[in-house]
Design an enzyme around this catalytic site. Structure first.
Site, mmCIF file in Angstrom:
data_model
loop_
_atom_site.group_PDB
_atom_site.id
_atom_site.type_symbol
_atom_site.label_atom_id
_atom_site.label_comp_id
_atom_site.label_asym_id
_atom_site.label_seq_id
_atom_site.Cartn_x
_atom_site.Cartn_y
_atom_site.Cartn_z
ATOM 1 C CG HIS A 349 17.340 23.444 -0.391
ATOM 2 N ND1 HIS A 349 18.034 23.269 0.779
ATOM 3 C CD2 HIS A 349 16.545 24.511 -0.199
ATOM 4 C CE1 HIS A 349 17.643 24.180 1.651
ATOM 5 N NE2 HIS A 349 16.742 24.955 1.080
ATOM 6 C CE LYS A 535 24.076 10.218 4.497
ATOM 7 N NZ LYS A 535 24.244 11.659 4.567
ATOM 8 N NE ARG A 536 13.232 10.003 2.870
ATOM 9 C CZ ARG A 536 12.065 10.557 2.552
ATOM 10 N NH1 ARG A 536 11.612 11.593 3.238
ATOM 11 N NH2 ARG A 536 11.339 10.079 1.565
ATOM 12 C CE LYS A 541 19.994 12.058 1.033
ATOM 13 N NZ LYS A 541 20.801 13.101 1.695
ATOM 14 C CB THR A 641 22.597 19.143 7.868
ATOM 15 O OG1 THR A 641 21.419 18.372 7.599
ATOM 16 C CG2 THR A 641 22.526 20.475 7.143
ATOM 17 C CE LYS A 645 21.219 16.993 11.571
ATOM 18 N NZ LYS A 645 20.152 16.150 10.982
HETATM 19 C C1 LIG Z 1 19.859 15.986 9.677
HETATM 20 C C2 LIG Z 1 18.760 15.102 9.263
HETATM 21 C C3 LIG Z 1 18.620 14.751 7.918
HETATM 22 C C4 LIG Z 1 19.576 15.211 6.832
HETATM 23 O O1 LIG Z 1 20.569 14.244 6.631
HETATM 24 P P1 LIG Z 1 21.561 14.323 5.382
HETATM 25 O O2 LIG Z 1 22.570 13.282 5.643
HETATM 26 O O3 LIG Z 1 22.145 15.690 5.375
HETATM 27 O O4 LIG Z 1 20.736 14.041 4.178
HETATM 28 C C5 LIG Z 1 17.578 13.902 7.570
HETATM 29 N N1 LIG Z 1 16.714 13.434 8.491
HETATM 30 C C6 LIG Z 1 16.832 13.737 9.792
HETATM 31 C C7 LIG Z 1 15.862 13.172 10.757
HETATM 32 C C8 LIG Z 1 17.854 14.587 10.225
HETATM 33 O O5 LIG Z 1 17.952 14.905 11.520
#
Ligand SMILES: *Cc1c(COP(=O)(O)O)cnc(C)c1O
Length: 802
Positions: A349, A535-536, A541, A641, A645
């Site tokens: 990952h 995101k985190r 990032k 991801t 979304k």
């Molecule tokens: C989809 C999702 C993530 C992943 O986000 P990235 O931008 O791909 O790091 C993290 N936390 C939650 C709650 C999510 O739904």
């Protein structure tokens, strides 16, 4: 199983009466939720049972997805949707003067994961069931999920997330399937009729008790199982008079989810967790195999069982499988190894070094003495086999045990028949950079499986109005078969559809604006650009790059240079021990405070950092986003991801050419995405030549200097030391995330975005193209590739219920 509105109303009245001796009108929200979830449970119970029976009858191969994290969020609505009940139940409740969304707020968000990795595992569960495969999850039932985040004076505070206190709606304790897991002690090999078997002494015995959660397939009659293990004191005989200490030590194993997906603490406990759920899972799989499939003929195991190692945390599965086959079932080493490799597959990952786990030999020997012996033997044979075939350097670089440490990724790779990355670029980087030696040794093992998202949750549940628009234009088929979504592109020039899209987005923004007002007191204009980065919080990032853009906009506005109205929305948790990430939170919060209260700015720019980003909050933010910020340092985000979304909900992406952003660009075309920043080769060139000197950029770019200086010149109140920390970081020689290197191209692309925003029709056309092409990232497509190319599964034949 269909349900009518009337039937549902009767059942609800009955449940409320039985549970609480009340009428529906008297029941509290929590009581309504409990009754409703019980009805849903009754709804899927028969098909859950039938799925188990069919599995035994058909003996189809099954996959077991081992993951230390699962992040499903809430399950009420997705279970309703997958049962085919969502609309009926929602309308029936409305008839009763109730609101499903309100009742649903009583469900705690099941946050047994940190972010993308755990969310992917949860999406895979939903998808395996929905595409008709028998797949099972295997993980840990953490007592405390990911911490709840609060801001106090702009600083992140972590509160315990005691989610189980209010939850036992979906899980079933299956005590009869408990197994024992052993830690520590001494191990001696003794001869038993010519077979060397280990004899343990002084080890700690822990009872692993499974809690099963039903995973309902999308309107197909199939229900799979997510099995989460809890640690308990063992039955009498194993531990005679457990003290309070014993009990605490044992319960600690499944007490907390480590709040970080890249650096680990409490290392011993973490290793204990990893072995605990891996061993328990494998024991239960082999128990089932011996009982239901092929007795002790293990040569057939790979035809019935696939075990997937999600990231390195369950990599001990390789050694534990060997232990069980050789020690318990007395399969010869060579046969056992052959079976193990054919059974195991592994997903990588990340290419971030600090996330590639390594355990000290001393710790491993103390905690898992037999496993350490087995790993030593796997390593010895690996080295032996390659001698004189490849150079000694390659052997040293790839072997499992090196410099006093056990390298978990190497164990997973050597012990698996398939190794995959999670986006095209990421897999390419694994093959050519990070795992190059292994790729040369085993090219046939490497493959790409780009991540996906469950459109059921992110469109059907999170964005019902968009779902209805799709139904109205392209028909309902897209709900089961996402290929159909491509037909939406035919409406590119249809003004009515474009207007509907605009209205749906606006309505979603009004709802989010209300949430923002309720939670922060801040009023935002739903007509502004809703610019979202969720995101985190992590340096790679680059929430910092977004911050610099905000400071730039602020300074422009102060200087009388106009920009379209914009609301920047953040959601992000920082690992509690990650100092830099927490400094970023503080500076963003203080910047937000300054801007939101500056009368000169009025509502031209607002900055909103919502607390406690989780799946539930994501479902509210994402449908309201106009802009999706995917601005990681190129090469660092394996896939991402949230980019998918947001695209599926019609947000336009601002993206570096990193991870799956590249594939989004392929799908929508370069006119429908705002891409910017350094290319992969440029990033690697900086790294190789160590020639990144941000101070030169800073000295020679007045616009950049103005934004960066505001971190330290007193512009932003109450954050001197944190602002200074960010400033120092940006200007450090060879700063690895190259923030300033991408600054000016980021500002340029944001200007271009503002121009597009001014052309309303064009904007919604771009949005429409993004929605149509999000079908490419439907997790069902991803899972079918795993099923076909890695796990070799066939669909279970099961009768669709009427
Ligand atoms: C989809 C999702 C993530 C992943 O986000 P990235 O931008 O791909 O790091 C993290 N936390 C939650 C709650 C999510 O739904």
């Amino acid at each position: 199983m269909r349900i009518t509105k009337e039937e549902f109303k009767q059942r609800l009245a009955r449940k409320v009466r039985n549970y609480y001796e009340e009428e529906i009108s008297e029941a509290s929200n929590a009581e309504l939720f409990a009754a409703l979830s019980a009805i849903v449970r009754d709804g899927f119970a028969p098909q859950w049972r039938r799925t188990r029976i069919s599995e035994k009858e058909q003996k189809q191969k099954q996959v077991y997805y081992f993951s230390i994290e699962f992040l499903p969020g809430t399950l009420l609505k997705s279970n309703l949707l997958n049962l085919g009940w969502l609309e009926t139940v929602s309308e029936a409740l409305e008839d009763l003067g109730l609101d499903l969304d309100t009742i649903a707020t009583a469900e705690p968000d099941m946050a047994l994961g940190n972010g993308g990795l755990g969310r992917l595992a949860a999406a895979f569960m939903d998808s395996l069931a929905s595409t008709g495969y028998t797949g099972n999850g295997n993980g840990i039932r953490y007592k405390y999920g990911l911490f709840k985040q609060k801001f106090v004076n702009g600083y992140q505070k972590e509160l315990p997330n005691d989610w189980l206190k209010s939850q036992d709606y979906w899980e079933v304790r299956r005590e009869s399937k408990s197994v024992l897991v052993r830690f520590g002690g001494q191990v001696h090999m003794v001869d038993d009729n010519g077979w060397l078997v280990p004899q343990y002494e002084g080890e700690e015995v822990v009872r692993a008790v499974p809690y099963d959660i039903a995973i309902v397939g999308y309107q197909n009659g199939l229900t799979n199982t997510l099995r989460l293990w809890d640690a308990e004191i063992p039955p009498e005989g194993e531990l005679n008079y457990p003290t309070i200490e014993d009990r605490r030590r044992i319960e600690d194993i499944t007490s907390i989810l480590y709040p970080d997906d890249s650096n680990y603490e409490g290392r011993l406990l973490r290793l204990k967790q990893e072995y605990f759920f891996t061993s328990a899972g494998l024991q239960s799989i082999l128990n089932y195999y011996v009982k239901e499939i092929a007795k002790h003929d293990f040569s057939e195991l790979p035809n019935y069982v696939a075990i997937h190692i999600n990231d390195t945390h369950p990599a001990l599965a390789v050694a534990e499988m060997m232990r069980l086959l050789v020690d318990k079932y007395r399969v010869s080493w060579d046969k056992a190894w052959n079976i193990t490799v054919k059974t195991m597959s592994y997903t990588n990952h990340t290419i971030m070094q600090e996330a590639l786990e390594k355990w000290e030999i001393s710790m491993m020997s103390e905690l898992l003495p037999r496993i350490m012996q087995i790993i030593t033997e796997i390593d010895r044979r690996y080295v032996e086999n390659l001698k004189n075939k490849v150079s000694d350097e390659v052997i040293e670089r790839t072997r499992i045990i090196k410099d006093g440490k056990v390298r978990m990724a190497h164990l997973a790779i050597i012990g698996s028949h398939s190794i995959n990355g999670v986006a095209e670029l990421h897999t390419q980087l694994l093959e050519t950079e990070v795992l190059k030696d292994f790729y040369n040794l085993y090219p046939e093992r490497f493959n790409n499986k780009t991540n996906g998202i469950t459109l059921r949750r992110w469109i059907q549940i999170a964005n019902p109005d968009l779902s209805k628009l799709l139904d109205k234009t392209i028909g309902k088929e897209w709900r089961a078969n996402s290929d159909e979504m491509l037909n939406f592109e035919k409406y590119l020039h249809n003004s009515e559809t474009l207007n509907s899209l605009k209205k749906i987005k606006y309505d979603n923004k009004v709802k989010l604006a209300k949430l923002i007002k309720d939670r922060t007191g801040i009023i935002v204009d739903p007509k502004a650009i809703f610019d979202v980065q969720v995101k985190r919080l992590h340096a790679y990032k680059r929430q910092t790059l977004k911050l610099l853009h905000i400071l730039h906009l602020y300074q422009d506005l102060k200087a009388g240079i106009d920009h379209p109205k914009r609301v920047v929305i953040f959601g992000a948790k920082a690992a509690p021990s990650y100092v830099f990430a927490k400094q970023v939170i503080k500076v963003i919060n203080e910047t937000a405070n300054m801007i939101n209260n500056d009368p000169d700015i009025h509502d031209k720019l607002k900055v909103i950092f919502l607390e406690n980003y989780d799946v539930t909050l994501a479902e509210k933010i994402i449908p309201a986003a106009d802009v999706s910020e995917q601005i990681s340092t190129t090469t660092k985000e394996a896939s991402g991801t949230s980019n998918m979304k947001l695209m599926a909900n019609g947000a336009l992406t601002v993206a570096t050419m990193d991870g799956a952003n590249i594939e989004i660009k392929d799908a929508v075309g370069e006119d429908n995405i705002f891409s910017f920043g350094l290319a992969k080769d440029e990033v690697y060139k900086y790294y190789a030549s160590k020639s990144y000197h941000p101070r030169n950029l800073y000295e020679n770019d007045a616009v950049m200097k103005r934004a960066v200086d505001s971190l330290i010149d007193g512009t932003i109140p109450n954050s001197n030391s944190e602002g200074q920390a960010l400033f120092n970081n940006f200007l450090e020689d060879n700063e690895q995330f190259l923030v300033l290197a991408d600054f000016s191209s980021y500002i340029k692309i944001q200007n271009k975005l503002e121009q597009a925003w001014a052309q309303e029709r064009l904007w919604y056309q771009m949005s429409l193209v993004n929605i149509a092409h999000s079908e490419r990232f439907d997790v069902d497509k991803t899972i079918k590739r795993y099923a076909k190319e890695i796990w070799h599964l066939n669909q279970l034949k099961i009768e669709k219920t009427k």
